[in-house]
Design a protein around this motif. Structure first.
Motif, PDB file in Angstrom:
ATOM      1  N   THR A  12       0.844  -1.208   0.000  1.00 35.77           N
ATOM      2  CA  THR A  12       0.000   0.000   0.000  1.00 35.77           C
ATOM      3  C   THR A  12       0.871   1.246   0.000  1.00 35.77           C
ATOM      4  O   THR A  12       0.645   2.177  -0.799  1.00 35.77           O
ATOM      5  N   GLU A  31       9.237   3.266   7.527  1.00 33.54           N
ATOM      6  CA  GLU A  31       8.940   1.871   7.860  1.00 33.54           C
ATOM      7  C   GLU A  31       9.733   1.488   9.110  1.00 33.54           C
ATOM      8  O   GLU A  31      10.925   1.748   9.183  1.00 33.54           O
ATOM      9  N   ASN A  37       7.973  -6.065   5.821  1.00 36.43           N
ATOM     10  CA  ASN A  37       7.933  -6.623   7.188  1.00 36.43           C
ATOM     11  C   ASN A  37       6.541  -7.144   7.560  1.00 36.43           C
ATOM     12  O   ASN A  37       6.405  -7.999   8.415  1.00 36.43           O
ATOM     13  N   SER A  40       2.298  -7.970   3.447  1.00 40.30           N
ATOM     14  CA  SER A  40       2.534  -7.967   1.997  1.00 40.30           C
ATOM     15  C   SER A  40       3.452  -9.095   1.548  1.00 40.30           C
ATOM     16  O   SER A  40       3.385  -9.518   0.396  1.00 40.30           O
ATOM     17  N   GLY A  46      -3.877 -13.534  -4.012  1.00 38.44           N
ATOM     18  CA  GLY A  46      -4.957 -13.618  -4.989  1.00 38.44           C
ATOM     19  C   GLY A  46      -5.442 -12.229  -5.397  1.00 38.44           C
ATOM     20  O   GLY A  46      -5.340 -11.278  -4.623  1.00 38.44           O
ATOM     21  N   MET A 380      -4.265  -6.907  -3.593  1.00 41.83           N
ATOM     22  CA  MET A 380      -5.029  -6.616  -4.812  1.00 41.83           C
ATOM     23  C   MET A 380      -5.584  -5.192  -4.776  1.00 41.83           C
ATOM     24  O   MET A 380      -5.757  -4.547  -5.798  1.00 41.83           O
TER      25      MET A 380
HETATM   26  C1  LIG Z   1      -2.255 -15.567   5.048  1.00 41.81           C
HETATM   27  C2  LIG Z   1      -2.655 -14.336   4.295  1.00 41.81           C
HETATM   28  C3  LIG Z   1      -3.243 -14.441   3.034  1.00 41.81           C
HETATM   29  C4  LIG Z   1      -3.601 -13.303   2.325  1.00 41.81           C
HETATM   30  N1  LIG Z   1      -4.115 -13.437   1.059  1.00 41.81           N
HETATM   31  C5  LIG Z   1      -4.359 -12.337   0.326  1.00 41.81           C
HETATM   32  C6  LIG Z   1      -4.772 -12.451  -1.032  1.00 41.81           C
HETATM   33  O1  LIG Z   1      -4.982 -13.555  -1.539  1.00 41.81           O
HETATM   34  N2  LIG Z   1      -4.929 -11.309  -1.762  1.00 41.81           N
HETATM   35  C7  LIG Z   1      -4.710 -10.067  -1.220  1.00 41.81           C
HETATM   36  O2  LIG Z   1      -4.868  -9.063  -1.916  1.00 41.81           O
HETATM   37  N3  LIG Z   1      -4.353  -9.931   0.076  1.00 41.81           N
HETATM   38  C8  LIG Z   1      -4.161 -11.025   0.843  1.00 41.81           C
HETATM   39  N4  LIG Z   1      -3.787 -10.901   2.139  1.00 41.81           N
HETATM   40  C9  LIG Z   1      -3.816  -9.573   2.749  1.00 41.81           C
HETATM   41  C10 LIG Z   1      -2.651  -8.729   2.314  1.00 41.81           C
HETATM   42  O3  LIG Z   1      -1.443  -9.443   2.496  1.00 41.81           O
HETATM   43  C11 LIG Z   1      -2.632  -7.429   3.117  1.00 41.81           C
HETATM   44  O4  LIG Z   1      -3.927  -6.861   3.130  1.00 41.81           O
HETATM   45  C12 LIG Z   1      -1.678  -6.434   2.475  1.00 41.81           C
HETATM   46  O5  LIG Z   1      -0.413  -7.016   2.308  1.00 41.81           O
HETATM   47  C13 LIG Z   1      -1.581  -5.192   3.320  1.00 41.81           C
HETATM   48  O6  LIG Z   1      -0.529  -4.405   2.788  1.00 41.81           O
HETATM   49  P1  LIG Z   1      -0.125  -3.084   3.494  1.00 41.81           P
HETATM   50  O7  LIG Z   1       1.002  -2.500   2.724  1.00 41.81           O
HETATM   51  O8  LIG Z   1      -1.325  -2.245   3.701  1.00 41.81           O
HETATM   52  O9  LIG Z   1       0.363  -3.548   4.947  1.00 41.81           O
HETATM   53  P2  LIG Z   1       1.618  -4.418   5.381  1.00 41.81           P
HETATM   54  O10 LIG Z   1       2.229  -5.144   4.254  1.00 41.81           O
HETATM   55  O11 LIG Z   1       1.213  -5.218   6.567  1.00 41.81           O
HETATM   56  O12 LIG Z   1       2.659  -3.300   5.817  1.00 41.81           O
HETATM   57  C14 LIG Z   1       2.478  -2.524   6.966  1.00 41.81           C
HETATM   58  C15 LIG Z   1       3.852  -2.041   7.396  1.00 41.81           C
HETATM   59  O13 LIG Z   1       3.720  -1.057   8.426  1.00 41.81           O
HETATM   60  C16 LIG Z   1       4.876  -1.141   9.221  1.00 41.81           C
HETATM   61  N5  LIG Z   1       4.649  -0.476  10.498  1.00 41.81           N
HETATM   62  C17 LIG Z   1       3.833  -0.894  11.496  1.00 41.81           C
HETATM   63  N6  LIG Z   1       3.889  -0.033  12.546  1.00 41.81           N
HETATM   64  C18 LIG Z   1       4.736   0.958  12.193  1.00 41.81           C
HETATM   65  C19 LIG Z   1       5.211   2.121  12.853  1.00 41.81           C
HETATM   66  N7  LIG Z   1       4.813   2.463  14.102  1.00 41.81           N
HETATM   67  N8  LIG Z   1       6.113   2.917  12.211  1.00 41.81           N
HETATM   68  C20 LIG Z   1       6.520   2.598  10.959  1.00 41.81           C
HETATM   69  N9  LIG Z   1       6.109   1.507  10.291  1.00 41.81           N
HETATM   70  C21 LIG Z   1       5.225   0.684  10.905  1.00 41.81           C
HETATM   71  C22 LIG Z   1       5.095  -2.645   9.348  1.00 41.81           C
HETATM   72  O14 LIG Z   1       6.423  -2.950   9.736  1.00 41.81           O
HETATM   73  C23 LIG Z   1       4.737  -3.141   7.956  1.00 41.81           C
HETATM   74  O15 LIG Z   1       5.856  -3.313   7.131  1.00 41.81           O
HETATM   75  C24 LIG Z   1      -3.403 -12.012   2.886  1.00 41.81           C
HETATM   76  C25 LIG Z   1      -2.822 -11.889   4.143  1.00 41.81           C
HETATM   77  C26 LIG Z   1      -2.446 -13.043   4.846  1.00 41.81           C
HETATM   78  C27 LIG Z   1      -1.813 -12.879   6.194  1.00 41.81           C
END
Ligand SMILES: Cc1cc2nc3c(=O)[nH]c(=O)nc-3n(C[C@H](O)[C@H](O)[C@H](O)COP(=O)(O)OP(=O)(O)OC[C@H]3O[C@@H](n4cnc5c(N)ncnc54)[C@H](O)[C@@H]3O)c2cc1C
Length: 434
Positions: A12, A31, A37, A40, A46, A380
């Motif tokens: 994201t 981060e 971490n 993601s 999917g 996605m």
């Molecule tokens: C088993 C499993 C299966 C999944 N299957 C799917 C799927 O099929 N399709 C799909 O689209 N999604 C799927 N997801 C969901 C998807 O992985 C997440 O919704 C998506 O990766 C979220 O991305 P993000 O960048 O928002 O958050 P994240 O990738 O979780 O990143 C958040 C980041 O914030 C950082 N952070 C936290 N606190 C702080 C702070 N205080 N200061 C600085 N940084 C901080 C963390 O270290 C982390 O790196 C799945 C998830 C899991 C666990």
């Protein structure tokens, strides 16, 4: 030039930072550990447009288009261009209510009938918005995918533009592109507090020093409620909830290599007790199931990879891995019989009360935007999330709606659907949470 700090180092944050930098804003990504971490790098990856909430279906239609053009849009050097999306389709199998349970279990039969009725209704909505969703009879499913037994089915829906993604390429090329666009990416920098003034965040404190900006984006998904609290934002109803993946190692081939690699993400029924899914992952089959686990609001980084006993495939056959495999066996016995469970992995979903994400302005700090709470759909979602964040931040909103970029300009998304302050008692809940 406006300055933006994007908090988080997942998909994201990467895609939002790229869009904002392309728009001419000065962007810093913060981060707390290293990129990837969080969830993601732990995802089933999917991507599907077959959702129940129309705004999400439209958004995912855009995301699929975007990921199919990923390398061109991110100017990836030719020698690094590996496939980032496999458009093998999503195949939702629906169980014949008479097969789902014996006559003395009428509620299970009724549940199978209800989800099939809903599946056909959703398919009609999907076709209306321009998705090439097909309704398939059991024999047509078996003819295309001979490993799926037709006798258990009442029908299926299939969308060929759905499929699955390669998260390490999204993260790798995403953060390469952010740096190319002049985004500063600060890792090992945890956001720990903020200085507030007049309903705005003036600057945030990190373990690597303070950062001033005009805008702040909370893209920390399962951590987002904690981050919001630390920087003076609203309480966010996001429950960090463990989810597991299982990997089936095949003892013998059950189809040609081409058919294997081309398998769709397949959902083995959606009625009561169903919801297992599979897709190919190289030579293995990746399996998942939307099992229940309690929220862990204070989870630590190491908890992401903690495999609790009831979920560990090596803990006998009384665990969710085998229960997931048993569902596969009901619909595709040859596939289930030809392999053995070889690994369990896990991560956190950020669950919201209606299973739709929170994308929008904070109610306490006017220059804070949340983009979090993606349940199992954040990877996605990332391309359309980036579009919405840019629109909110740059004021490209008319009558509460954001028009999609070309070639989807006939579509728009109502921001109220994802507003972090929405009333969850009356919001459109997403029924297809996998
Ligand atoms: C088993 C499993 C299966 C999944 N299957 C799917 C799927 O099929 N399709 C799909 O689209 N999604 C799927 N997801 C969901 C998807 O992985 C997440 O919704 C998506 O990766 C979220 O991305 P993000 O960048 O928002 O958050 P994240 O990738 O979780 O990143 C958040 C980041 O914030 C950082 N952070 C936290 N606190 C702080 C702070 N205080 N200061 C600085 N940084 C901080 C963390 O270290 C982390 O790196 C799945 C998830 C899991 C666990």
């Amino acid at each position: 030039m406006d300055r933006v700090v994007v908090i988080g180092g997942g998909a994201t944050a990467a895609l939002a930072a790229i869009r904002l930098a392309e728009r001419g804003l000065r962007v810093t990504v913060v981060e707390k550990a290293a990129a990837g971490n969080g969830s993601s790098s732990r995802s089933n990856a999917g991507i599907r447009a077959q959702f129940g909430v129309e705004a999400t279906a439209i958004g995912m239609m855009y995301s699929e288009w975007w990921y199919a053009r990923f390398h061109d849009l991110l100017a990836t050097p030719d020698e690094r261009r590996q496939p980032v999306i496999h458009q093998n389709g999503y195949l939702f199998l629906y169980e014949d209510p008479d097969q789902a349970a014996p006559p003395w279990q009428p509620s299970i039969r009724a549940s199978a009938a209800a989800v099939w009725e809903r599946g056909q209704r959703y398919a009609a909505m999907h076709r209306r918005i321009g998705l090439p969703v097909e309704l398939l009879a059991p024999d047509a499913v078996h003819a295309r995918w001979p490993h799926i037994a037709p006798d258990r089915l009442i029908g299926a829906t299939y969308c060929p533009t759905d499929g699955f993604l390669e998260p390490h390429i999204i993260l790798g090329e995403g953060y390469r592109r952010t740096r190319e666009l002049g985004v500063e990416v600060l890792t090992q920098a945890e956001v720990i507090g903020a200085t507030l003034r007049g309903g705005r965040i003036e600057r945030i404190e990190t373990t690597r020093g303070a950062l001033e900006a005009d805008w702040f984006v909370n893209a920390t998904n399962a951590w987002a409620p904690r981050v919001s609290r630390r920087i003076g934002g609203m309480p966010l109803p996001i429950a960090p909830t463990k989810r597991y993946l299982y990997f089936l190692k095949m003892r013998e081939p059950v189809m040609s290599a081409e058919a294997w690699a081309g398998q769709p993400m397949t959902i083995y029924g959606l009625g009561a007790g169903r919801g297992a899914l599979s897709r190919p992952d190289g030579p293995q089959l990746c399996l998942a199931w939307a099992h229940e686990t309690p929220p862990e609001p204070e989870f630590g980084d190491a908890d992401q990879d903690r495999i609790d006993a009831p979920f560990h495939h090596e803990r006998g056959i009384e665990n969710y891995g085998y229960a997931t495999l048993a569902q596969l066996a009901d619909f595709a016995p040859r596939l289930a019989d030809a392999g053995g469970l070889a690994a369990t992995t896990s991560g956190f979903y950020g669950m919201t009360p209606d299973a739709d994400p929170l994308i929008g302005r904070d109610t306490q700090q006017e220059n804070l935007i949340h983009a979090a709470g993606f349940s199992g759909h954040g990877l996605m979602h990332a391309p359309i999330t980036a579009v919405l964040v840019e629109a909110i931040l740059c004021g490209d909103v008319a009558d509460g709606r954001v028009a999609l970029p070309a070639p989807f300009e006939r579509h728009s998304i109502t921001l109220a659907t994802f507003d972090p302050g929405r009333d969850f008692a009356s919001s459109h809940a997403e029924a297809l949470v996998l």
